[in-house]
Design a protein around this motif. Structure first.
Motif, PDB file in Angstrom:
ATOM      1  N   MET A 131       0.802  -1.227  -0.022  1.00  0.00           N
ATOM      2  CA  MET A 131       0.030  -0.087   0.062  1.00  0.00           C
ATOM      3  C   MET A 131       0.839   1.258  -0.012  1.00  0.00           C
ATOM      4  SD  MET A 131      -3.152   1.188   2.683  1.00  0.00           S
ATOM      5  CE  MET A 131      -4.085  -0.332   2.218  1.00  0.00           C
ATOM      6  N   THR A 132       0.600   2.009  -0.756  1.00  0.00           N
ATOM      7  CA  THR A 132       1.389   3.308  -0.846  1.00  0.00           C
ATOM      8  C   THR A 132       1.284   4.276   0.560  1.00  0.00           C
ATOM      9  OG1 THR A 132       0.948   3.252  -3.206  1.00  0.00           O
ATOM     10  CG2 THR A 132       1.816   5.640  -2.194  1.00  0.00           C
ATOM     11  N   PRO A 133       2.238   4.771   0.849  1.00  0.00           N
ATOM     12  CA  PRO A 133       2.187   5.442   1.888  1.00  0.00           C
ATOM     13  C   PRO A 133       1.296   6.818   1.864  1.00  0.00           C
ATOM     14  CG  PRO A 133       4.325   4.753   1.853  1.00  0.00           C
ATOM     15  CD  PRO A 133       3.628   4.611   0.507  1.00  0.00           C
ATOM     16  N   LEU A 134       0.580   7.174   2.874  1.00  0.00           N
ATOM     17  CA  LEU A 134      -0.152   8.466   2.926  1.00  0.00           C
ATOM     18  C   LEU A 134       0.889   9.752   2.430  1.00  0.00           C
ATOM     19  CD1 LEU A 134      -2.567   7.994   5.580  1.00  0.00           C
ATOM     20  CD2 LEU A 134      -3.331   8.184   3.295  1.00  0.00           C
ATOM     21  N   PRO A 135       0.302  10.590   1.929  1.00  0.00           N
ATOM     22  CA  PRO A 135       1.075  11.903   1.375  1.00  0.00           C
ATOM     23  C   PRO A 135       1.121  12.954   2.823  1.00  0.00           C
ATOM     24  CG  PRO A 135      -0.965  12.102   0.389  1.00  0.00           C
ATOM     25  CD  PRO A 135      -0.785  10.665   1.033  1.00  0.00           C
ATOM     26  N   VAL A 136       1.821  12.734   3.733  1.00  0.00           N
ATOM     27  CA  VAL A 136       1.951  13.396   4.714  1.00  0.00           C
ATOM     28  C   VAL A 136       2.876  14.612   4.950  1.00  0.00           C
ATOM     29  CG1 VAL A 136       2.253  13.318   7.380  1.00  0.00           C
ATOM     30  CG2 VAL A 136       1.331  11.548   6.201  1.00  0.00           C
ATOM     31  N   ILE A 137       2.404  15.765   5.197  1.00  0.00           N
ATOM     32  CA  ILE A 137       3.113  16.959   5.191  1.00  0.00           C
ATOM     33  C   ILE A 137       3.883  16.903   6.654  1.00  0.00           C
ATOM     34  CG2 ILE A 137       3.186  19.353   5.122  1.00  0.00           C
ATOM     35  CD1 ILE A 137       0.534  19.183   3.738  1.00  0.00           C
ATOM     36  N   GLU A 138       5.229  16.901   6.757  1.00  0.00           N
ATOM     37  CA  GLU A 138       5.686  16.532   8.169  1.00  0.00           C
ATOM     38  C   GLU A 138       6.336  18.215   8.383  1.00  0.00           C
ATOM     39  OE1 GLU A 138       8.760  13.498   7.489  1.00  0.00           O
ATOM     40  OE2 GLU A 138       7.321  11.987   7.200  1.00  0.00           O
ATOM     41  N   HIS A 139       6.310  18.068   9.705  1.00  0.00           N
ATOM     42  CA  HIS A 139       6.800  19.150  10.343  1.00  0.00           C
ATOM     43  C   HIS A 139       7.787  18.960  11.404  1.00  0.00           C
ATOM     44  CE1 HIS A 139       3.809  21.839   8.028  1.00  0.00           C
ATOM     45  NE2 HIS A 139       2.976  20.830   8.542  1.00  0.00           N
ATOM     46  N   ALA A 140       9.068  19.962  11.600  1.00  0.00           N
ATOM     47  CA  ALA A 140       9.892  19.435  12.836  1.00  0.00           C
ATOM     48  C   ALA A 140       9.555  19.369  13.933  1.00  0.00           C
ATOM     49  CB  ALA A 140      11.111  20.413  12.650  1.00  0.00           C
ATOM     50  N   ASN A 141       8.473  20.189  14.331  1.00  0.00           N
ATOM     51  CA  ASN A 141       8.131  19.965  15.927  1.00  0.00           C
ATOM     52  C   ASN A 141       6.709  20.693  15.798  1.00  0.00           C
ATOM     53  OD1 ASN A 141       8.633  22.974  15.901  1.00  0.00           O
ATOM     54  ND2 ASN A 141      10.744  22.609  16.033  1.00  0.00           N
ATOM     55  N   ALA A 142       5.988  20.554  17.095  1.00  0.00           N
ATOM     56  CA  ALA A 142       4.845  21.353  17.235  1.00  0.00           C
ATOM     57  C   ALA A 142       4.542  22.647  16.904  1.00  0.00           C
ATOM     58  CB  ALA A 142       4.443  20.742  18.697  1.00  0.00           C
ATOM     59  N   GLU A 143       5.622  23.498  17.274  1.00  0.00           N
ATOM     60  CA  GLU A 143       5.644  24.721  16.827  1.00  0.00           C
ATOM     61  C   GLU A 143       5.509  24.923  15.225  1.00  0.00           C
ATOM     62  OE1 GLU A 143       5.828  28.952  17.662  1.00  0.00           O
ATOM     63  OE2 GLU A 143       5.529  27.423  18.933  1.00  0.00           O
ATOM     64  N   ALA A 144       6.386  24.399  14.690  1.00  0.00           N
ATOM     65  CA  ALA A 144       6.173  24.360  13.202  1.00  0.00           C
ATOM     66  C   ALA A 144       4.815  24.060  12.553  1.00  0.00           C
ATOM     67  CB  ALA A 144       7.454  23.911  12.420  1.00  0.00           C
ATOM     68  N   LEU A 145       4.434  23.001  13.242  1.00  0.00           N
ATOM     69  CA  LEU A 145       3.066  22.331  12.858  1.00  0.00           C
ATOM     70  C   LEU A 145       1.978  23.329  13.155  1.00  0.00           C
ATOM     71  CD1 LEU A 145       1.107  19.906  12.103  1.00  0.00           C
ATOM     72  CD2 LEU A 145       1.317  19.593  14.623  1.00  0.00           C
ATOM     73  N   ALA A 146       1.937  23.973  14.202  1.00  0.00           N
ATOM     74  CA  ALA A 146       0.860  25.075  14.435  1.00  0.00           C
ATOM     75  C   ALA A 146       1.025  26.196  13.634  1.00  0.00           C
ATOM     76  CB  ALA A 146       1.084  25.479  16.008  1.00  0.00           C
ATOM     77  N   ALA A 147       2.576  26.644  13.301  1.00  0.00           N
ATOM     78  CA  ALA A 147       2.574  27.871  12.386  1.00  0.00           C
ATOM     79  C   ALA A 147       1.980  27.485  11.130  1.00  0.00           C
ATOM     80  CB  ALA A 147       4.064  28.097  12.407  1.00  0.00           C
ATOM     81  N   ALA A 148       2.292  26.403  10.360  1.00  0.00           N
ATOM     82  CA  ALA A 148       1.858  25.813   9.238  1.00  0.00           C
ATOM     83  C   ALA A 148       0.511  25.710   9.074  1.00  0.00           C
ATOM     84  CB  ALA A 148       2.443  24.682   8.805  1.00  0.00           C
ATOM     85  N   VAL A 149      -0.419  25.342  10.043  1.00  0.00           N
ATOM     86  CA  VAL A 149      -1.906  25.017   9.935  1.00  0.00           C
ATOM     87  C   VAL A 149      -2.477  26.318  10.043  1.00  0.00           C
ATOM     88  CG1 VAL A 149      -3.791  24.084  11.373  1.00  0.00           C
ATOM     89  CG2 VAL A 149      -1.962  22.842  10.923  1.00  0.00           C
ATOM     90  N   ALA A 150      -1.680  27.391  11.134  1.00  0.00           N
ATOM     91  CA  ALA A 150      -2.491  28.866  11.371  1.00  0.00           C
ATOM     92  C   ALA A 150      -2.201  29.425   9.815  1.00  0.00           C
ATOM     93  CB  ALA A 150      -1.635  29.610  12.281  1.00  0.00           C
ATOM     94  N   ASP A 151      -1.182  29.341   9.076  1.00  0.00           N
ATOM     95  CA  ASP A 151      -1.250  30.090   8.054  1.00  0.00           C
ATOM     96  C   ASP A 151      -2.145  29.539   6.760  1.00  0.00           C
ATOM     97  OD1 ASP A 151       1.007  31.579   8.594  1.00  0.00           O
ATOM     98  OD2 ASP A 151       2.482  30.326   8.072  1.00  0.00           O
ATOM     99  N   ALA A 152      -2.359  28.127   6.800  1.00  0.00           N
ATOM    100  CA  ALA A 152      -3.242  27.835   5.973  1.00  0.00           C
ATOM    101  C   ALA A 152      -4.826  28.171   6.197  1.00  0.00           C
ATOM    102  CB  ALA A 152      -3.165  25.949   5.849  1.00  0.00           C
ATOM    103  N   LEU A 153      -5.261  28.102   7.488  1.00  0.00           N
ATOM    104  CA  LEU A 153      -6.280  28.705   7.684  1.00  0.00           C
ATOM    105  C   LEU A 153      -6.463  30.035   7.285  1.00  0.00           C
ATOM    106  CD1 LEU A 153      -6.826  26.867  11.261  1.00  0.00           C
ATOM    107  CD2 LEU A 153      -8.023  26.403   9.107  1.00  0.00           C
ATOM    108  N   ALA A 154      -5.498  31.074   7.629  1.00  0.00           N
ATOM    109  CA  ALA A 154      -5.474  32.332   7.394  1.00  0.00           C
ATOM    110  C   ALA A 154      -5.802  32.325   5.765  1.00  0.00           C
ATOM    111  CB  ALA A 154      -4.164  32.946   7.934  1.00  0.00           C
ATOM    112  N   CYS A 155      -5.132  31.599   4.911  1.00  0.00           N
ATOM    113  CA  CYS A 155      -5.141  31.773   3.491  1.00  0.00           C
ATOM    114  C   CYS A 155      -6.673  31.595   3.099  1.00  0.00           C
ATOM    115  CB  CYS A 155      -4.468  30.704   2.870  1.00  0.00           C
ATOM    116  SG  CYS A 155      -4.282  30.905   1.187  1.00  0.00           S
TER     117      CYS A 155
END
Length: 246
Positions: A1-25
């Motif tokens: 089974m092909t692995p899911l396309p996961v967007i990986e972030h270095a840590n929880a801080e980077a994850l939160a920033a990326a999600v916040a930016d996507a919601l703002a967009c």
């Protein structure tokens, strides 16, 4: 089974920033296109760092509507109500409107006996649908979801979620759920938006942390949706953006 396309972030801080930016967009795009933006947002602990980052941004908050993707059937102001947690997280977002998914006078009494997937039986579900009325049949501009270690999302729990709530072709918008067993940290019946109402979002994201949940997500793909509701979402939403950090 092909692995899911996961967007990986270095840590929880980077994850939160990326999600916040996507919601703002998504907010900016929705306001530019239609004059307002509607977001359905997950509860739980993982997403609130992103919400606080988002709330601090200079956005047209008076044109933004927020709704919990699911809600615990507890009275307004209860410490475990997602609506209250959203209000606290978005305290800095001046003018934002947060809509209740559960009636403000909810007391939980008799929920198991009276709550069903149709408001012909339980008129209290009409309140949940009324919260969606201003949105109409429009898709949410953004939906952010989390996932439990039992592979549930929103409050669509294994074994107790009606199949219509996990059917991408269904017209059901909200559903009443009593998890079995009740989660020890939040032992309450729930109201949840359904898979079709959530999966139609213009921007649909799943936010996860930790190796354990990533394993659950991968293993869910081999299970029936009744046992792993998240698999129904993966099947129905090929454009789902999965954001993960250790």
């Amino acid at each position: 089974m092909t692995p899911l396309p996961v967007i990986e972030h270095a840590n929880a801080e980077a994850l939160a920033a990326a999600v916040a930016d996507a919601l703002a967009c998504a907010i900016r795009d929705g306001v530019a296109a239609r004059g307002d933006a509607w977001l359905a947002l997950a509860g739980g602990s993982t997403p609130f760092a992103a919400y606080r980052k988002l709330a601090a941004m200079a956005l047209p908050w008076s044109q933004v509507h927020l709704l919990a993707s699911d809600e615990r059937w507890v009275p307004a102001g209860h410490e475990r109500r997602n609506e209250r947690a959203l209000a606290e997280a978005f305290a800095a977002a001046n003018g934002v409107r947060i809509h209740p998914l559960v009636p403000v006078d909810a007391d939980g009494a008799g929920f198991e006996e009276r709550a069903t997937t149709t408001d012909r039986v339980d008129p209290r579900l009409r309140t949940s649908k009324a919260s969606l009325a201003p949105l109409g049949h429009r898709a949410f501009d953004a939906v952010l979801l989390g996932m439990g270690t039992d592979a549930h999302f929103a409050s669509l729990f294994p074994r107790v979620t009606p199949l219509t709530a996990l059917d991408a072709g269904s017209r059901e918008a909200v559903v009443a759920i009593t998890p079995d067993p009740l989660p020890p940290d939040a032992p309450f019946p729930r109201i949840s938006l359904t898979l079709p109402r959530l999966a139609s979002a213009k921007c649909l994201m799943l936010m996860l942390t930790g190796d354990a949940k990533r394993r659950v997500l991968e293993e869910a793909r081999t299970l029936d949706a009744n046992l792993a509701p998240i698999n129904a979402l993966l099947s129905a939403a090929p454009d789902l953006a999965i954001h993960w950090s250790p």
